[in-house]
Design an enzyme around this catalytic site. Sequence first.
Site, PDB file in Angstrom:
ATOM      1  CB  CYS A 260     -37.123 -33.036   6.245  1.00 24.49           C
ATOM      2  SG  CYS A 260     -37.344 -31.561   7.254  1.00 24.49           S
ATOM      3  N   GLY A 261     -37.533 -30.574   3.805  1.00 28.26           N
ATOM      4  CA  GLY A 261     -37.048 -29.281   3.334  1.00 28.26           C
ATOM      5  C   GLY A 261     -36.432 -28.440   4.438  1.00 28.26           C
ATOM      6  CG  HIS A 262     -38.748 -26.980   7.676  1.00 31.15           C
ATOM      7  ND1 HIS A 262     -38.795 -25.652   7.326  1.00 31.15           N
ATOM      8  CD2 HIS A 262     -40.034 -27.402   7.698  1.00 31.15           C
ATOM      9  CE1 HIS A 262     -40.045 -25.283   7.152  1.00 31.15           C
ATOM     10  NE2 HIS A 262     -40.820 -26.330   7.374  1.00 31.15           N
ATOM     11  CB  CYS A 263     -33.814 -31.699   7.412  1.00 30.50           C
ATOM     12  SG  CYS A 263     -35.095 -32.344   8.520  1.00 30.50           S
TER      13      CYS A 263
END
Length: 503
Positions: A53-56
Amino acid sequence: MRLSILSPALAVAFAAYATAQDASDVLTLTASDFSAKVDNEPLILVEFFAPWCGHCKALAPHYEEAATALKEKDIKVAKVDCVDQADLCQANGIQGYPTLRVYKNGTPSEYQGPRKADGIISYMIKQSLPAVTEITLSNIAEFKAADKFVAIAYVSSTTDAPAPAFSALAEAHRDDFLFGLSTDQDVMAAETVTPPAVVVYRSFDEPRTTYPYPITDAKVEDFEIWMGDLSIPVIDEVSSDNYAVYASSAKPLAYVFLDPTAADKDEVIASVRPVAEEFKSKVNFVWIDAIKFGDHAKALNLQEPKWPSFVIQDLEKQLKYPLDQNKEVTTESVKAWTEQYVAGELKPELKSQPVPESQDESVYNLVGKEFEEVVFDDSKDVFVEFYASWCGHCKRLKPTWDLLADKYANVKDKLVVAKMEATENDLPPSVPFRVAGFPTLKFKPAGSRDFLDYEGDRSLESLVAFVEEHAKNSLASVVLEGEAQAHFSAGNASVPVEKHDEL
């Protein structure tokens, strides 16, 4: 190829580096220890994440930094890998990443704070404290510096006004601010305060502000308005982390778009500050990263990537007032533009695609420049789809919308079925609504200026029924074949609305 052997010194160095990389103040939870480590903890923040996950990944360094700082406050921070612990995440109802939850003795609540380290730290410290902290000589210095915005009530007794209203305020806004109360005369002497009084301490702008109105009659709403205004800096950087603060304000928002790497960035902000101070009661001022949020600049009708640039936005009506980009952003130009805006002397700049040279389809291709002319034609019923080119749901609706227009093609003089690319065309001020999601469907009956929301399913059959029910004009028309109706009724029964924010 021969492999060289590491020297002992180099091996020790690599081992030390690996240990440092592995060291983390974020606890890793699994199904086997989740309950044991969470249920008995008075306060713990848990992130449910996926490694891909990029946001993670963007959150990770801030989460680590916050964990280290919160460890000193004895507040634990943990994470769960939802790829490795899929059953645990499913059991907790996790549907997106990252999901952050605050647990108090095993009872979860959704984390509502920012995603940057200082915001996470501030939010969790608030969660660890009672709604109102008792202030004494021993803790006042630490408490005043515990957050960037702290409010303390000084009263002779906890039953004296405004203590009850202040406590109710604290219960309602414990996630937003830190609240303290003192009845200690020594504290009041040290702070040179005469009770009753409420004082706000800030790490920005004026560091100390006392409630300036009659305090014994102050209600929760009075404190909310006063503190809400103080909580917004004279001018600050705006991003996705704090945009909601400005969006919830009743004031318009003035943006200074800047290249954050420009040598004169601080000089430009300093030149705007006097204007922001002068108009603070009427307009909120921010500066924004023009490189990162270039699309937002375009949405505010700043057409050229030329920085710095200045624009005022009426957030409620979604109207934009950009300063001519050929003019320099100076104290004088910003002040003059803001004065004209506040005086109601500016006209909003409405973005519009060119008026089509011809209308070759049954669906009328509507643009901003002719919205009032077409939609406010009293002789016609008008049904408009507001869409965005990137919206998948809009693409799925298109064949049904085309068929709807085809059905009524022979009564175009009575009913207009139209579409408008809402990200490329602004609505004029005369329109009583703003588009917040896509697709949005609005029906304006003939002879009226009122708009009806279409909230049914997206089948052709339902759209036709809606038109026939609400149209003021007689719509004798050719009905589509039953097979086509059934096909599109089944294929478009329920289409959700997509939302898209620049910030």
